[in-house]
Design a protein around this motif. Structure first.
Motif, PDB file in Angstrom:
ATOM      1  N   LEU A 109       0.831  -1.200   0.000  1.00 53.95           N
ATOM      2  CA  LEU A 109       0.000   0.000   0.000  1.00 53.95           C
ATOM      3  C   LEU A 109       0.869   1.254   0.000  1.00 53.95           C
ATOM      4  O   LEU A 109       2.038   1.212   0.392  1.00 53.95           O
ATOM      5  N   GLY A 111       2.680   4.430   1.087  1.00 62.49           N
ATOM      6  CA  GLY A 111       3.178   4.879   2.383  1.00 62.49           C
ATOM      7  C   GLY A 111       3.758   3.764   3.244  1.00 62.49           C
ATOM      8  O   GLY A 111       4.279   4.003   4.336  1.00 62.49           O
ATOM      9  N   ALA A 112       3.682   2.516   2.761  1.00 58.25           N
ATOM     10  CA  ALA A 112       4.189   1.389   3.555  1.00 58.25           C
ATOM     11  C   ALA A 112       5.714   1.436   3.667  1.00 58.25           C
ATOM     12  O   ALA A 112       6.288   0.955   4.652  1.00 58.25           O
ATOM     13  N   GLY A 113       6.355   2.008   2.646  1.00 57.23           N
ATOM     14  CA  GLY A 113       7.818   2.091   2.677  1.00 57.23           C
ATOM     15  C   GLY A 113       8.488   1.339   1.528  1.00 57.23           C
ATOM     16  O   GLY A 113       9.657   0.987   1.633  1.00 57.23           O
ATOM     17  N   LYS A 114       7.762   1.127   0.431  1.00 54.86           N
ATOM     18  CA  LYS A 114       8.312   0.387  -0.720  1.00 54.86           C
ATOM     19  C   LYS A 114       9.534   1.069  -1.308  1.00 54.86           C
ATOM     20  O   LYS A 114      10.557   0.440  -1.521  1.00 54.86           O
ATOM     21  N   THR A 115       9.383   2.363  -1.592  1.00 58.00           N
ATOM     22  CA  THR A 115      10.467   3.079  -2.260  1.00 58.00           C
ATOM     23  C   THR A 115      11.699   3.134  -1.354  1.00 58.00           C
ATOM     24  O   THR A 115      12.823   2.889  -1.800  1.00 58.00           O
ATOM     25  N   THR A 116      11.464   3.418  -0.104  1.00 55.46           N
ATOM     26  CA  THR A 116      12.568   3.459   0.866  1.00 55.46           C
ATOM     27  C   THR A 116      13.249   2.093   0.934  1.00 55.46           C
ATOM     28  O   THR A 116      14.482   1.993   0.921  1.00 55.46           O
ATOM     29  N   LYS A 120      17.127   0.850   0.297  1.00 58.24           N
ATOM     30  CA  LYS A 120      17.898   0.126   1.322  1.00 58.24           C
ATOM     31  C   LYS A 120      18.450  -1.180   0.754  1.00 58.24           C
ATOM     32  O   LYS A 120      19.598  -1.549   1.001  1.00 58.24           O
ATOM     33  N   ARG A 142       2.212   8.597  -8.581  1.00 61.25           N
ATOM     34  CA  ARG A 142       2.697   9.514  -7.544  1.00 61.25           C
ATOM     35  C   ARG A 142       4.040  10.088  -8.020  1.00 61.25           C
ATOM     36  O   ARG A 142       5.087   9.474  -7.826  1.00 61.25           O
ATOM     37  N   GLN A 148      11.658  10.604  -5.683  1.00 60.05           N
ATOM     38  CA  GLN A 148      12.250  10.014  -4.476  1.00 60.05           C
ATOM     39  C   GLN A 148      13.211   8.872  -4.865  1.00 60.05           C
ATOM     40  O   GLN A 148      14.322   8.780  -4.347  1.00 60.05           O
ATOM     41  N   LYS A 250       8.977   0.153   9.796  1.00 54.76           N
ATOM     42  CA  LYS A 250       8.603   1.031  10.917  1.00 54.76           C
ATOM     43  C   LYS A 250       8.524   0.289  12.242  1.00 54.76           C
ATOM     44  O   LYS A 250       7.733   0.651  13.118  1.00 54.76           O
ATOM     45  N   ASP A 252      10.722   0.523  14.274  1.00 54.87           N
ATOM     46  CA  ASP A 252      11.349   1.460  15.208  1.00 54.87           C
ATOM     47  C   ASP A 252      10.282   2.303  15.902  1.00 54.87           C
ATOM     48  O   ASP A 252      10.519   2.880  16.946  1.00 54.87           O
ATOM     49  N   GLY A 275      12.348  -2.993   8.549  1.00 54.51           N
ATOM     50  CA  GLY A 275      12.827  -1.612   8.459  1.00 54.51           C
ATOM     51  C   GLY A 275      12.776  -1.017   9.853  1.00 54.51           C
ATOM     52  O   GLY A 275      11.773  -1.140  10.562  1.00 54.51           O
ATOM     53  N   THR A 276      13.881  -0.395  10.246  1.00 59.96           N
ATOM     54  CA  THR A 276      13.956   0.113  11.611  1.00 59.96           C
ATOM     55  C   THR A 276      14.281   1.603  11.640  1.00 59.96           C
ATOM     56  O   THR A 276      14.853   2.091  12.610  1.00 59.96           O
ATOM     57  N   GLY A 277      13.934   2.303  10.561  1.00 61.83           N
ATOM     58  CA  GLY A 277      14.168   3.741  10.538  1.00 61.83           C
ATOM     59  C   GLY A 277      14.122   4.267   9.120  1.00 61.83           C
ATOM     60  O   GLY A 277      13.983   3.494   8.165  1.00 61.83           O
ATOM     61  N   GLU A 278      14.229   5.576   8.982  1.00 64.39           N
ATOM     62  CA  GLU A 278      14.118   6.191   7.657  1.00 64.39           C
ATOM     63  C   GLU A 278      15.435   6.183   6.886  1.00 64.39           C
ATOM     64  O   GLU A 278      15.451   6.369   5.676  1.00 64.39           O
TER      65      GLU A 278
HETATM   66  P1  GDP Z   1       5.865   3.954  -0.403  1.00 64.63           P
HETATM   67  O1  GDP Z   1       4.686   4.838  -0.703  1.00 64.63           O
HETATM   68  O2  GDP Z   1       5.432   2.567  -0.031  1.00 64.63           O
HETATM   69  O3  GDP Z   1       6.906   3.957  -1.473  1.00 64.63           O
HETATM   70  O4  GDP Z   1       6.528   4.526   0.949  1.00 64.63           O
HETATM   71  P2  GDP Z   1       7.862   5.415   1.162  1.00 64.63           P
HETATM   72  O5  GDP Z   1       9.068   4.599   0.895  1.00 64.63           O
HETATM   73  O6  GDP Z   1       7.718   6.697   0.442  1.00 64.63           O
HETATM   74  O7  GDP Z   1       7.787   5.630   2.742  1.00 64.63           O
HETATM   75  C1  GDP Z   1       6.746   6.367   3.364  1.00 64.63           C
HETATM   76  C2  GDP Z   1       7.311   7.062   4.609  1.00 64.63           C
HETATM   77  O8  GDP Z   1       7.709   6.088   5.570  1.00 64.63           O
HETATM   78  C3  GDP Z   1       8.537   7.897   4.326  1.00 64.63           C
HETATM   79  O9  GDP Z   1       8.459   9.080   5.088  1.00 64.63           O
HETATM   80  C4  GDP Z   1       9.698   7.014   4.813  1.00 64.63           C
HETATM   81  O10 GDP Z   1      10.806   7.775   5.233  1.00 64.63           O
HETATM   82  C5  GDP Z   1       9.052   6.303   5.969  1.00 64.63           C
HETATM   83  N1  GDP Z   1       9.671   4.989   6.254  1.00 64.63           N
HETATM   84  C6  GDP Z   1       9.915   3.963   5.413  1.00 64.63           C
HETATM   85  N2  GDP Z   1      10.447   2.914   6.074  1.00 64.63           N
HETATM   86  C7  GDP Z   1      10.557   3.273   7.377  1.00 64.63           C
HETATM   87  C8  GDP Z   1      11.022   2.612   8.583  1.00 64.63           C
HETATM   88  O11 GDP Z   1      11.441   1.454   8.613  1.00 64.63           O
HETATM   89  N3  GDP Z   1      10.932   3.344   9.744  1.00 64.63           N
HETATM   90  C9  GDP Z   1      10.444   4.617   9.775  1.00 64.63           C
HETATM   91  N4  GDP Z   1      10.395   5.234  10.945  1.00 64.63           N
HETATM   92  N5  GDP Z   1       9.994   5.251   8.682  1.00 64.63           N
HETATM   93  C10 GDP Z   1      10.054   4.596   7.495  1.00 64.63           C
END
Ligand code: GDP
Length: 297
Positions: A109, A111-116, A120, A142, A148, A250, A252, A275-278
């Motif tokens: 979904l 905001g889940a953190g896919k791109t981040t 990594k 998006r 990003q 997340k 963390d 994932g344990t942080g940004e």
């Molecule tokens: P996407 O829409 O699934 O691609 O999500 P993004 O990679 O853009 O991440 C959404 C938000 O979650 C961003 O602000 C990231 O920095 C944050 N984020 C991603 N992974 C983690 C994590 O493991 N821990 C924390 N605290 N934030 C995270």
């Protein structure tokens, strides 16, 4: 950090056992009732809680007092082993294709953190395997996601294939794979689109990309903070796409952690990383036994 409340609750349960010379059937029922409440409060899915409690009861009732461990220690050992089992048993490694490139598709979904996570993982592959990954920007709905990913690529010195937002993502993936084949990239990480909730259009698009790319891994990225929803999302994505693994982000944060505890049991698919942080270094391999020990404190 995640699980703080759960750890505290479980430690409270075990404390009451200390000093007991024998653990009766009644003790086991009492303890497991308390563990049940603690798990439900931590947002663990009910079927998972039920199975867990049943297994512990079966093993703990009639436990013989051993020379090496007192009754309390024996119960903790059983809980630890069952928790490890629920979390998947052993480590699940990232799969590698016998032919280059290994194609890894990230789904989940928005905001889940896919791109981040894509960033990594690219960093990890580069540093640990000297790999030459390519990232494909497939989240065309998006525009910020494409930027990003490009920014991450620049930071990591990893190429990013994109065609902006104008193209159909299936075509972008097709062209990106061709690009990777010409450039001899050994890994291709496909960042796909997410929505705020699961819808048919998204799922059809992901199915088409899967069919085209035939990925070695389809990794579902879920946000631990979303609790029970994360487990439900995992179930649906798995039914539709037959995912190969899960990334829980997340951890963390101040999450109750139930998602992490439910997903393996609900989908049967392994958790591969957390994932344990940004930051790009905030990625950990998931070891069920270590996570269990951490939860038990
Ligand atoms: P996407 O829409 O699934 O691609 O999500 P993004 O990679 O853009 O991440 C959404 C938000 O979650 C961003 O602000 C990231 O920095 C944050 N984020 C991603 N992974 C983690 C994590 O493991 N821990 C924390 N605290 N934030 C995270």
């Amino acid at each position: 950090m995640a699980f703080e409340n759960l750890t505290e609750r479980l430690q409270g349960v075990f404390k009451n056992l200390r000093g007991k010379r024998k653990i009766t059937e009644n003790d086991v029922l009492e303890i497991t009732k308390e563990i049940r409440v603690a798990l439900l409060e931590a947002d663990v899915a009910l079927p998972v809680v039920k199975k867990f409690i049943r297994n512990i009861r079966e093993r703990a009732i009639g436990v013989e007092v051993s020379e090496a461990l007192n009754p309390a220690q024996q119960i903790i050992k059983i809980v630890n082993e069952e928790l490890t089992a629920i979390l998947g048993g052993g480590e699940a490694e990232l799969l590698k294709s016998p032919h280059i490139p290994t194609i890894i598709m990230m789904v989940g979904l928005q905001g889940a953190g896919k791109t981040t996570f894509a960033g990594k993982l690219a960093k990890k592959l580069k540093e640990e395997q000297n790999a030459r990954p390519l990232m494909i920007a497939g989240d065309v709905y998006r525009p910020a996601a494409i930027d990003q990913l490009k920014t991450l690529g620049q930071q990591l010195d990893v190429p990013v294939y994109d065609e902006g937002v104008s193209e159909n993502p299936v075509n972008i993936v097709r062209n990106g794979l061709k690009f990777a084949s010409e450039a001899h990239n050994d890994y291709v990480l496909i960042d796909t689109a997410g929505r705020l909730e699961i819808d048919d259009k998204l799922m059809n698009e992901l199915k088409e990309i899967k069919k085209l790319a035939n990925p070695t891994e389809i990794l579902l990225v879920v946000d631990a903070m979303t609790g029970q929803i994360a487990a439900q999302v995992a179930k649906t994505f798995d039914e539709i796409l037959d995912i190969s693994g899960v990334i829980i982000t997340k951890l963390d944060g101040d999450t109750r952690g139930g998602a992490a505890l439910s997903i393996r049991e609900i989908t049967g698919k392994p958790i591969k990383f957390t994932g344990t942080g940004e930051k790009l270094t905030d990625l950990e391999i998931f070891y069920p036994d270590r996570m269990s020990s951490r939860i038990l404190g």
